[in-house]
Design a protein around this motif. Structure first.
Motif, PDB file in Angstrom:
ATOM      1  N   VAL A 187       3.980 -26.193 -14.975  1.00 21.22           N
ATOM      2  CA  VAL A 187       4.675 -26.911 -16.045  1.00 21.22           C
ATOM      3  C   VAL A 187       6.162 -27.008 -15.723  1.00 21.22           C
ATOM      4  N   SER A 188       6.734 -25.895 -15.250  1.00 18.66           N
ATOM      5  CA  SER A 188       8.164 -25.892 -14.920  1.00 18.66           C
ATOM      6  C   SER A 188       8.482 -24.694 -14.033  1.00 18.66           C
ATOM      7  N   ARG A 189       9.618 -24.771 -13.371  1.00 19.99           N
ATOM      8  CA  ARG A 189      10.144 -23.650 -12.594  1.00 19.99           C
ATOM      9  C   ARG A 189      11.113 -22.885 -13.492  1.00 19.99           C
ATOM     10  N   LEU A 190      10.944 -21.575 -13.588  1.00 22.59           N
ATOM     11  CA  LEU A 190      11.760 -20.763 -14.466  1.00 22.59           C
ATOM     12  C   LEU A 190      12.991 -20.233 -13.736  1.00 22.59           C
ATOM     13  N   SER A 191      13.992 -19.835 -14.499  1.00 25.04           N
ATOM     14  CA  SER A 191      15.228 -19.328 -13.893  1.00 25.04           C
ATOM     15  C   SER A 191      14.989 -18.056 -13.101  1.00 25.04           C
ATOM     16  N   SER A 192      13.913 -17.339 -13.426  1.00 28.95           N
ATOM     17  CA  SER A 192      13.566 -16.109 -12.710  1.00 28.95           C
ATOM     18  C   SER A 192      13.010 -16.373 -11.312  1.00 28.95           C
ATOM     19  N   GLY A 193      12.695 -17.638 -11.046  1.00 30.12           N
ATOM     20  CA  GLY A 193      12.048 -17.984  -9.785  1.00 30.12           C
ATOM     21  C   GLY A 193      10.542 -18.108  -9.923  1.00 30.12           C
ATOM     22  N   GLN A 194      10.017 -17.623 -11.048  1.00 26.19           N
ATOM     23  CA  GLN A 194       8.589 -17.775 -11.314  1.00 26.19           C
ATOM     24  C   GLN A 194       8.304 -19.183 -11.824  1.00 26.19           C
ATOM     25  N   TYR A 195       7.015 -19.448 -12.039  1.00 30.53           N
ATOM     26  CA  TYR A 195       6.585 -20.759 -12.526  1.00 30.53           C
ATOM     27  C   TYR A 195       5.881 -20.590 -13.865  1.00 30.53           C
ATOM     28  N   GLN A 196       6.099 -21.529 -14.752  1.00 34.79           N
ATOM     29  CA  GLN A 196       5.324 -21.599 -15.980  1.00 34.79           C
ATOM     30  C   GLN A 196       4.081 -22.422 -15.660  1.00 34.79           C
ATOM     31  N   VAL A 197       2.915 -21.765 -15.739  1.00 37.73           N
ATOM     32  CA  VAL A 197       1.659 -22.375 -15.303  1.00 37.73           C
ATOM     33  C   VAL A 197       0.726 -22.560 -16.497  1.00 37.73           C
TER      34      VAL A 197
END
Length: 471
Positions: A15-25
């Motif tokens: 869905v998006s790339r998070l500021s933490s470097g993780q991804y919202q899936v």
């Protein structure tokens, strides 16, 4: 660019790339049960939130439910179990979530009913508050076991925050010999790579042995990926996958089936896909495996000896000594002949119809050894019905096994099925940690269903190939 299945499915659901470097899936299918969901629903109520997509969440009861029919009467004798059961009944009703309870005809272990209902499908992202969610990867899905806080996240947003994994392809080529099963393959893989070998990885299982596995064998394999440290394990979808899914209650129908097939075929790893690592095993050289210690990688071929402490690296030796002391076994000792008190055939690893059919085939005309308590627990009400139609319960009872109602039973042992004191169990489950089967001092030996059957009729660890003349 050629891609593997993990990359294709992961990228499709970001869905998006998070500021933490993780991804919202985005999570396509969310499965819940009575143990890890009450706190998650409490969080929703505290924050005034609704379930974002209630029709993408499905619930069942499995961990705490008794497997003796008379003990399933309400209220359950265990007050904590009864509270958990009441909680999931209320939560699923209040939030309009489908619930497969004990009066639904579809109750069972969450990782058994998902596939058999056709909920589990290729190319999906799947999550459940249970570590063995990796089971669903057998269908070419990315299936994640999650914690309670993440259960509430998915209920509220239908998304999960994930880092990208590396992908290791594990090829098992050749052909398995008679008496060697999917459980032996995964135990051999974990023995080779270790319980931490898969940390940071997704495992893609491939090769002739895997391609020839049935869906139920693939589920056993993927189920224990987590025991090797991998976050997920999967098998590329193929005609075996599609044949299994066709006609199931939640599978696509009519024109939707053809559309689904096109997508399912597209997510399989490309022929020239690259991987971060590749490991190979020769299936023709594998033997039945048995664990001897307190972690799933502490196993040995049934005709082998428990390894010596000196054969391990210095850093590993304290754990090896601890395992030998706890299990009351000796280095260099043959695993064959170790006595057992209890045999458990069931769980989300090996409680499906084909597991029970194979055991029934070999124990017909045999008798459980004196002093051994042997349980056969179907993984779901559907498995139970199919087994009854084949006459399996009567066959098991004649052989001296106890035939039980569906549930997790003597796996995590959050129900009346528990080891007592220092009993040794021959178990078809997935974990052999200290106290895993309900007794703080109980001991667990993991093995395939047919190996467990051999232990039941001999009263000790025995080579099923010899006991049942499988060669």
């Amino acid at each position: 660019m050629p891609k593997n299945l993990y990359t294709k499915v992961f990228d499709r659901h970001v869905v998006s790339r998070l500021s933490s470097g993780q991804y919202q899936v985005f999570i396509g299918l969310h499965l819940i049960h009575e143990v890890t969901s009450p706190q998650a629903f409490a969080t929703l109520r505290e924050r005034g939130l609704k379930v974002r997509y209630p029709k993408r969440t499905f619930a069942t009861v499995d961990h705490i439910i008794p497997t003796e029919i008379q003990a399933r009467k309400r209220p359950l004798l265990d007050s904590m179990a009864e509270q958990m059961l009441q909680a999931i009944e209320k939560n699923t009703k209040d939030f309009d979530i489908p619930f497969f309870g004990t009066d639904s005809g579809r109750q069972g272990i969450v990782h058994v009913i998902g596939p058999e209902l056709g909920l589990t499908q290729p190319g999906m992202t799947i999550a459940c508050g249970d570590s063995h969610t990796s089971t669903h990867g057998a269908f070419g899905s990315l299936a994640f076991g999650i914690g309670t806080s993440q259960v509430s996240d998915i209920l509220a947003t239908q998304t999960l925050s994930l880092g990208r994994l590396k992908v290791r392809q594990i090829r098992v080529d050749g052909r398995l010999n008679s008496g060697v099963y999917s459980k032996d393959v995964i135990l051999a893989i974990i023995r080779k790579l270790g319980v931490n070998g898969g940390v940071g990885y997704a495992y893609e299982y491939a090769g002739d042995v895997i391609s020839n596995f049935s869906m139920e064998e693939r589920m056993t394999l993927c189920n224990m990926s987590i025991e090797g440290g991998a976050r997920i394990g999967y098998v590329n979808p193929d005609e075996t996958t599609f044949a299994y899914l066709k006609g199931r209650p939640y599978s696509p129908q009519g024109a939707d089936w053809e559309k689904a097939l096109a997508y399912w075929r597209s997510v399989a790893s490309d022929a020239d896909a690259t991987f971060d690592d590749t490991v190979t095993l020769d299936g023709s050289r594998l033997a039945p495996h048995v664990t001897w210690g307190i972690t799933p990688d502490q196993s040995v071929a049934v005709d082998g000896n428990i390894p010596t402490v000196a054969s391990f690296q210095e850093s590993d030796r304290p754990l090896i000594r601890e395992a030998l002391e706890y299990m009351d076994l000796k280095e260099g000792q043959k695993i064959e002949g170790v006595p057992v008190d209890v045999v458990f055939i069931g769980s989300c690893t090996n409680g499906r119809l084909s597991d029970l059919e194979e055991v029934a085939r070999v124990v017909k005309g045999q008798k459980v050894a004196a002093g051994v308590k042997a349980l056969v627990v179907p993984g779901s009400e559907e498995v139970e019905r199919q087994a009854e139609a084949l006459g399996l319960p009567e066959l098991f009872r004649e052989a001296g096994f106890q035939w039980r109602e569906p549930g997790c039973s003597m796996c995590l042992a959050m129900n009346p099925d528990k080891l007592k004191d220092r009993q040794i169990s021959a178990s078809t489950s997935n974990r052999n940690f200290k106290g895993r089967q309900g007794s703080p001092s109980g001991r667990t030996l993991l093995m395939s269903p047919v190996m467990a059957a051999a232990a039941a009729v001999t009263g000790k660890v025995a080579d099923a190939r010899k006991v049942f003349r499988l060669n």
